[in-house]
Design a protein around this motif. Structure first.
Motif, PDB file in Angstrom:
ATOM      1  N   GLY A 217       4.677  75.331  -3.475  1.00  0.00           N
ATOM      2  CA  GLY A 217       4.151  76.024  -4.640  1.00  0.00           C
ATOM      3  C   GLY A 217       4.254  75.844  -6.635  1.00  0.00           C
ATOM      4  O   GLY A 217       3.521  74.748  -6.103  1.00  0.00           O
ATOM      5  N   THR A 218       4.661  76.767  -7.288  1.00  0.00           N
ATOM      6  CA  THR A 218       3.985  76.827  -8.751  1.00  0.00           C
ATOM      7  C   THR A 218       5.162  76.970  -9.943  1.00  0.00           C
ATOM      8  O   THR A 218       5.665  78.420  -9.333  1.00  0.00           O
ATOM      9  CB  THR A 218       2.912  77.586  -9.495  1.00  0.00           C
ATOM     10  OG1 THR A 218       1.678  77.613  -8.335  1.00  0.00           O
ATOM     11  CG2 THR A 218       2.779  77.639  -9.985  1.00  0.00           C
ATOM     12  N   HIS A 237       4.007  78.351  -2.381  1.00  0.00           N
ATOM     13  CA  HIS A 237       2.989  79.473  -1.318  1.00  0.00           C
ATOM     14  C   HIS A 237       3.172  79.829  -0.093  1.00  0.00           C
ATOM     15  O   HIS A 237       3.893  77.721   0.822  1.00  0.00           O
ATOM     16  CB  HIS A 237       2.073  78.089  -1.395  1.00  0.00           C
ATOM     17  CG  HIS A 237       0.948  77.791  -2.897  1.00  0.00           C
ATOM     18  ND1 HIS A 237       1.226  76.186  -3.292  1.00  0.00           N
ATOM     19  CD2 HIS A 237       1.314  78.462  -4.032  1.00  0.00           C
ATOM     20  CE1 HIS A 237       0.856  76.289  -4.814  1.00  0.00           C
ATOM     21  NE2 HIS A 237       1.229  77.827  -5.244  1.00  0.00           N
ATOM     22  N   GLU A 239       1.456  80.072   3.002  1.00  0.00           N
ATOM     23  CA  GLU A 239       0.462  79.336   3.501  1.00  0.00           C
ATOM     24  C   GLU A 239       0.984  78.080   3.944  1.00  0.00           C
ATOM     25  O   GLU A 239       0.791  76.969   5.018  1.00  0.00           O
ATOM     26  CB  GLU A 239      -0.755  79.840   3.370  1.00  0.00           C
ATOM     27  CG  GLU A 239      -2.012  78.677   4.324  1.00  0.00           C
ATOM     28  CD  GLU A 239      -1.617  79.786   5.800  1.00  0.00           C
ATOM     29  OE1 GLU A 239      -1.661  78.592   6.979  1.00  0.00           O
ATOM     30  OE2 GLU A 239      -1.305  81.011   5.401  1.00  0.00           O
ATOM     31  N   GLU A 240       1.958  77.393   2.870  1.00  0.00           N
ATOM     32  CA  GLU A 240       2.498  75.666   2.470  1.00  0.00           C
ATOM     33  C   GLU A 240       3.249  76.062   3.327  1.00  0.00           C
ATOM     34  O   GLU A 240       3.435  74.656   4.289  1.00  0.00           O
ATOM     35  CB  GLU A 240       1.839  75.203   1.288  1.00  0.00           C
ATOM     36  CG  GLU A 240       0.752  75.445   0.371  1.00  0.00           C
ATOM     37  CD  GLU A 240      -0.685  73.889   1.418  1.00  0.00           C
ATOM     38  OE1 GLU A 240       0.237  73.084   1.816  1.00  0.00           O
ATOM     39  OE2 GLU A 240      -1.408  73.851   1.498  1.00  0.00           O
ATOM     40  N   GLU A 265      -5.422  85.040   4.028  1.00  0.00           N
ATOM     41  CA  GLU A 265      -5.109  83.651   3.067  1.00  0.00           C
ATOM     42  C   GLU A 265      -5.808  82.894   4.118  1.00  0.00           C
ATOM     43  O   GLU A 265      -6.016  81.459   3.650  1.00  0.00           O
ATOM     44  CB  GLU A 265      -3.462  83.383   2.848  1.00  0.00           C
ATOM     45  CG  GLU A 265      -3.154  83.920   1.365  1.00  0.00           C
ATOM     46  CD  GLU A 265      -1.726  83.483   1.018  1.00  0.00           C
ATOM     47  OE1 GLU A 265      -1.138  82.590   1.631  1.00  0.00           O
ATOM     48  OE2 GLU A 265      -0.843  83.676   0.077  1.00  0.00           O
TER      49      GLU A 265
END
Length: 270
Positions: A217-218, A237, A239-240, A265
């Protein structure tokens, strides 16, 4: 909806229920979904979902069984009533193993003709899938903290109160997966965008480092406040996260209507 035929489900502890099955379709991948219902004091109860979703399109009548209940008793119930058969394949998600199962078409048509007809139409519109690929081993990631390095698995869910993203970490103890810590925390008054979460104050620096090292993530430029403490906020994220827990992310996306977003995605990442 009144079912044509009811079945008997024995939990092996003296509890026996007269039940029926309802067939539906998972929205993301059009796989078959089966739930078990019973009636008690003229009220209809959903006992449990027999199946779970991974967001992976499967062959017709195939799905994954939910391993949270006594799987041996569930399999015995399935065999007794001619519902289908276990396949050899197992999909790993989070720290759990989900057995692949193929339902007997004629049996489901008999038990819930309307539900099965709707599933069959959705399947035909989606198109046939052959030899689907899914995760065969539990995926882990290293977590660095004061006591060394821990090899951890992730479980993805959402909080009941406001459906914010919940991520839990698991470590292996004596061959079994046990809770290690919560990666996220649910703060009162914060209803966040789907996929955004407050980071637990326990091992806060280590948690953020873990997220960043593994690209989960961010870190956002603001913090959440609760009492005298501030909490980092991360846009995960999905998808991760899905690489660690396909079932958990699929359930989260179904809850928040993000199926199309996740599909897009995945197409972009190929």
């Amino acid at each position: 909806m009144e079912q044509e035929e009811k079945l008997s489900l024995d939990f092996g502890n003296g509890e026996s229920y007269e039940v029926w099955l309802e067939v539906a379709t998972y929205p993301a991948d059009k796989n078959i979904k089966v739930c078990v219902f019973t009636e008690n004091e003229e009220e209809i109860w959903k006992l449990f979902e027999l199946t779970t979703d991974m967001g992976i399109p499967l062959e017709k009548n195939q799905t994954f069984l939910l391993p949270g209940y006594d799987l041996e008793q569930i399999v015995e119930f399935i065999k007794k009533n001619g519902l289908g058969q276990l396949k050899e394949e197992i999909c790993c998600s989070g720290c759990m193993e989900y057995p692949l199962f193929e339902f007997q078409e004629e049996t489901l048509k008999k038990l819930d003709p309307e539900g099965y007809a709707a599933y069959e139409q959705a399947y035909q519109e989606r198109g046939e899938v052959k030899n689907p690929e899914f995760q065969k081993e539990i995926k882990t990631a290293d977590f660095q903290w004061a006591y060394g390095t821990e090899e951890l698995a992730l479980r993805v869910d959402y909080y009941a109160i406001n459906q914010n993203l919940y991520v839990e970490l698991y470590s292996r103890e004596d061959g079994a997966w046990e809770p290690f810590s919560d990666l996220t925390v649910n703060l009162p008054g914060y209803c966040l965008e789907p996929g955004t979460a407050c980071i637990s104050g326990d091992f806060s620096k280590e948690n953020i480092q873990f997220i960043q090292e593994h690209g989960l993530g961010t870190l956002l430029p603001w913090k959440a406040q609760s009492g005298m403490r501030q909490y980092a906020v991360v846009e995960f994220h999905l998808e991760e996260l899905r690489k660690f827990d396909q079932a958990g992310v699929a359930a989260f996306c179904n809850q928040h209507g993000l199926q199309k977003t996740m599909q897009e995605e995945r197409r972009q990442s190929r």
